[in-house]
Design a protein around this motif. Structure first.
Motif, short mmCIF file in Angstrom:
data_model
loop_
_atom_site.label_atom_id
_atom_site.label_comp_id
_atom_site.label_asym_id
_atom_site.label_seq_id
_atom_site.Cartn_x
_atom_site.Cartn_y
_atom_site.Cartn_z
N LYS A 176 -0.01 8.28 -1.67
CA LYS A 176 -0.64 7.00 -1.34
C LYS A 176 -2.17 7.18 -1.29
O LYS A 176 -2.67 8.21 -0.82
CB LYS A 176 -0.15 6.49 0.02
CG LYS A 176 1.36 6.27 0.10
CD LYS A 176 1.86 5.30 -0.93
CE LYS A 176 1.38 3.89 -0.66
NZ LYS A 176 1.88 2.93 -1.67
N PRO A 177 -2.93 6.17 -1.75
CA PRO A 177 -4.41 6.28 -1.73
C PRO A 177 -4.96 6.56 -0.34
O PRO A 177 -5.94 7.28 -0.19
CB PRO A 177 -4.85 4.90 -2.23
CG PRO A 177 -3.70 4.40 -3.05
CD PRO A 177 -2.47 4.93 -2.39
N ALA A 178 -4.32 5.99 0.68
CA ALA A 178 -4.82 6.17 2.05
C ALA A 178 -4.21 7.40 2.72
O ALA A 178 -4.36 7.59 3.92
CB ALA A 178 -4.52 4.93 2.88
N GLY A 179 -3.53 8.23 1.95
CA GLY A 179 -2.89 9.41 2.52
C GLY A 179 -1.39 9.25 2.56
O GLY A 179 -0.83 8.20 2.25
N GLN A 180 -0.75 10.32 2.97
CA GLN A 180 0.71 10.34 3.01
C GLN A 180 1.27 9.25 3.92
O GLN A 180 0.70 8.95 4.97
CB GLN A 180 1.17 11.71 3.50
CG GLN A 180 2.69 11.84 3.62
CD GLN A 180 3.07 13.25 4.01
OE1 GLN A 180 2.69 14.21 3.34
NE2 GLN A 180 3.83 13.39 5.09
N ARG A 181 2.38 8.66 3.49
CA ARG A 181 3.04 7.63 4.31
C ARG A 181 4.49 8.02 4.54
O ARG A 181 5.19 8.43 3.60
CB ARG A 181 2.96 6.27 3.62
CG ARG A 181 3.71 5.17 4.38
CD ARG A 181 3.46 3.79 3.81
NE ARG A 181 3.94 3.64 2.45
CZ ARG A 181 4.03 2.46 1.82
NH1 ARG A 181 3.66 1.34 2.44
NH2 ARG A 181 4.46 2.38 0.58
N GLU A 182 4.94 7.90 5.77
CA GLU A 182 6.34 8.16 6.10
C GLU A 182 6.97 6.89 6.63
O GLU A 182 6.34 6.12 7.35
CB GLU A 182 6.44 9.28 7.14
CG GLU A 182 5.92 10.62 6.63
CD GLU A 182 6.07 11.73 7.66
OE1 GLU A 182 6.36 11.43 8.84
OE2 GLU A 182 5.90 12.91 7.28
N THR A 183 8.23 6.68 6.24
CA THR A 183 8.96 5.47 6.63
C THR A 183 10.29 5.90 7.24
O THR A 183 11.05 6.66 6.63
CB THR A 183 9.24 4.57 5.41
OG1 THR A 183 8.00 4.24 4.77
CG2 THR A 183 9.95 3.29 5.83
N SER A 184 10.58 5.41 8.44
CA SER A 184 11.84 5.76 9.10
C SER A 184 12.98 4.89 8.57
O SER A 184 12.76 3.86 7.91
CB SER A 184 11.72 5.57 10.61
OG SER A 184 11.67 4.18 10.94
N TYR A 185 14.19 5.29 8.88
CA TYR A 185 15.36 4.51 8.49
C TYR A 185 15.31 3.11 9.11
O TYR A 185 15.63 2.11 8.46
CB TYR A 185 16.65 5.23 8.91
CG TYR A 185 17.13 6.21 7.86
CD1 TYR A 185 18.03 5.82 6.88
CD2 TYR A 185 16.68 7.52 7.85
CE1 TYR A 185 18.47 6.71 5.91
CE2 TYR A 185 17.11 8.43 6.90
CZ TYR A 185 18.01 8.01 5.92
OH TYR A 185 18.44 8.89 4.96
N ILE A 186 14.90 3.05 10.36
CA ILE A 186 14.82 1.74 11.05
C ILE A 186 13.80 0.85 10.35
O ILE A 186 14.05 -0.35 10.11
CB ILE A 186 14.43 1.94 12.54
CG1 ILE A 186 15.65 2.44 13.34
CG2 ILE A 186 13.92 0.64 13.14
CD1 ILE A 186 16.75 1.41 13.54
N GLU A 187 12.64 1.39 10.00
CA GLU A 187 11.60 0.60 9.34
C GLU A 187 12.07 0.09 7.99
O GLU A 187 11.86 -1.08 7.64
CB GLU A 187 10.34 1.45 9.15
CG GLU A 187 9.57 1.73 10.43
CD GLU A 187 8.41 2.67 10.20
OE1 GLU A 187 7.30 2.36 10.67
OE2 GLU A 187 8.61 3.73 9.56
#
Length: 496
Positions: free
Chosen positions: A26-37
């Motif tokens: 991602k341009p703004a840095g790493q992104r993590e997404t949880s199962y709930i999200e």
């Protein structure tokens, strides 16, 4: 998790705050997404689409690179009872127009770079979070649409070598059966980290992502495939499970000298499918990932992603074998005088419902539930299947049948050869003859005569390439497979 809806293929209640997606690029840095999200966002997409006036049964297109937003939209479309139609942004506009018309697409999610592809009159929703995607979202509780029987979940368009692509009708039930009988089989996989870089308009990527999420694993999601970025992501995120098209790992292997100090030791499982696999590539991949178990996978958009698995009696699976038919999957080999070799037919819950608006074409490949794959296979004494090549790719050389995949395997056995692709080309005496495009390893000094002499000495003389061209790389189609159509045209052009 009781829903049979494909958009609800993962259990957010069970996996909760665990990381579902990791996006390194991602341009703004790493992104993590949880199962709930991810779960809540998919529901918000479904609610948003209904609020926009779409109803169950409507087709919704998706055009964009891999991202959280793409997956949220993909799952949300299906949760609302609508039909997801992922499509390649590399297609010509006339082909895109055909898909929109053929599938009667009412709305489309589209990445900004490709917004001009959406025909006039079709609602367009952005796949960019800060440029329209969030305005569609309607957060809140949502009751997922419950499909009945073989209701459609998505349409994937095949990359036909001639003419317009055919829309493959895939039901919720077919894809859920695959996930339940393949992905969830065996040991607990929650500790694994998968990597997905193949495009989401291709079965390999869609089933890989869904299967990983269904077992509670984490997915390292790359927007597109780049060999060096792929390798870096494996090292940086300690990826354990690779699912890929063989050509992708062939490109990673070729970059091995540039990999430097990238640590690839975390990889324990490598699954390669959707294209022919050679022993030479297996050896290269094993050298890159010495701790891994390598599986040669097979699947088709029409017939299902993985009809094979381990032998029921525990017989070890040979390296190049596709495996043994799964329980619940019927298989047979026809159109040959040999009982253990022929065109592969399959019947199982994974088989498509047919082609969109092409009843005649459907009837040609689908009868009484049996799908004619068009793939030539052989079966050994233990019941393991092996892929030999596309029956349609076979060509005749002076009365002898030649399968390009067999010639490619032979050429790739040579020291100094990294990769080969063989296509038919015009020949004054034979009508057609093999034409080989060859990628050499760094520092190799082979000649055209070397290639010809090796293939004559180690295989049928009639199948040796009459012409050899050394190239820096094999051109790829949108599915990351060799672009055979382009190579056939190039071979003919060079001989004209």
């Amino acid at each position: 998790m009781s829903s049979g809806n494909l958009g609800k293929c993962f259990d957010a209640g069970a996996f909760g705050e665990k990381i579902a997606l990791i996006e390194p690029a991602k341009p703004a840095g790493q992104r993590e997404t949880s199962y709930i999200e991810l779960d809540r966002e998919a529901d918000a997409v479904a609610r948003g689409l209904i609020k926009k006036g779409l109803v169950a049964g409507d087709s919704v297109g998706l055009i964009g690179q891999n991202s959280r937003e793409f997956l949220s939209a993909y799952f949300g479309v299906m949760r609302a009872g609508m039909i997801a139609v992922p499509m390649s942004f590399k297609l010509a506009q006339r082909v895109i127009d055909h898909i929109f018309q053929d599938s009667e697409i009412k709305a489309a999610f589209v990445q900004a770079d490709f917004a001009g592809m959406v025909p006039e009159g079709v609602q367009a929703f952005s796949l960019h979070r800060d440029d329209g995607f969030e305005t569609l979202l309607d957060h809140g509780p949502f009751e997922t649409f419950e499909p009945q029987g073989r209701e459609l979940a998505m349409i994937l368009y095949t990359s036909g070598s001639t003419g317009l692509p055919k829309g493959v009708l895939l039901s919720h039930a077919s894809q859920r059966w695959s996930i339940d009988h393949v992905a969830k089989a065996g040991d607990d996989k929650q500790h694994h980290r998968y990597i997905v870089a193949a495009p989401m308009f291709h079965m390999n990527a869609t089933i890989s992502a869904k299967s990983a999420l269904a077992v509670g694993a984490s997915v390292v999601l790359l927007p597109t495939f780049d060999a060096l970025e792929y390798a870096k992501a494996i090292g940086d995120h300690r990826v354990t499970w690779l699912t890929s098209v063989p050509t992708m790992l062939a490109m990673v292997a070729r970059e091995s000298e540039r990999l430097g100090n990238i640590d690839l030791s975390s990889v324990t499982n490598v699954t390669m499918g959707s294209a022919p696999l050679t022993q030479a590539l297996i050896d290269k991949v094993q050298a890159m990932f010495p701790a891994s178990v390598i599986n040669n996978s097979y699947g088709t958009t029409e017939g299902g992603p993985s009809p094979f698995g381990p032998h029921p009696d525990g017989v070890p699976r040979p390296a190049l074998s596709l495996g043994y038919p799964l329980s619940g999957v019927e298989t047979k080999l026809l159109e040959s005088d040999e009982p253990n070799q022929g065109v592969f037919y399959v019947r199982s819950p994974m088989v498509m419902e047919g082609y969109r608006n092409l009843s005649e074409k459907t009837g040609e490949v689908l009868q009484d539930g049996w799908y004619r794959s068009g793939d030539l296979m052989r079966r050994d004494d233990d019941g393991f299947y092996y892929f030999l090549g596309r029956a349609d790719d076979m060509f005749n050389v002076g009365g002898e049948n030649v399968w390009p995949g067999e010639v490619e395997k032979l050429i790739e056995m040579m020291d100094g050869v990294h990769q080969a692709s063989v296509v038919p080309a015009p020949h004054e005496l034979k009508g057609q003859a093999p034409f080989a495009f060859v990628v050499l390893r760094e520092g190799a000094n082979l000649t055209e005569d070397d290639i010809k002499a090796f293939t004559i000495a180690n295989g049928p003389a009639f199948s040796h390439p009459r012409n050899v061209r050394f190239v820096d790389s094999i051109p790829l189609a949108g599915t990351n497979k060799p672009d055979r159509k382009l190579l056939i045209e190039r071979a003919a052009r060079e001989l004209s």
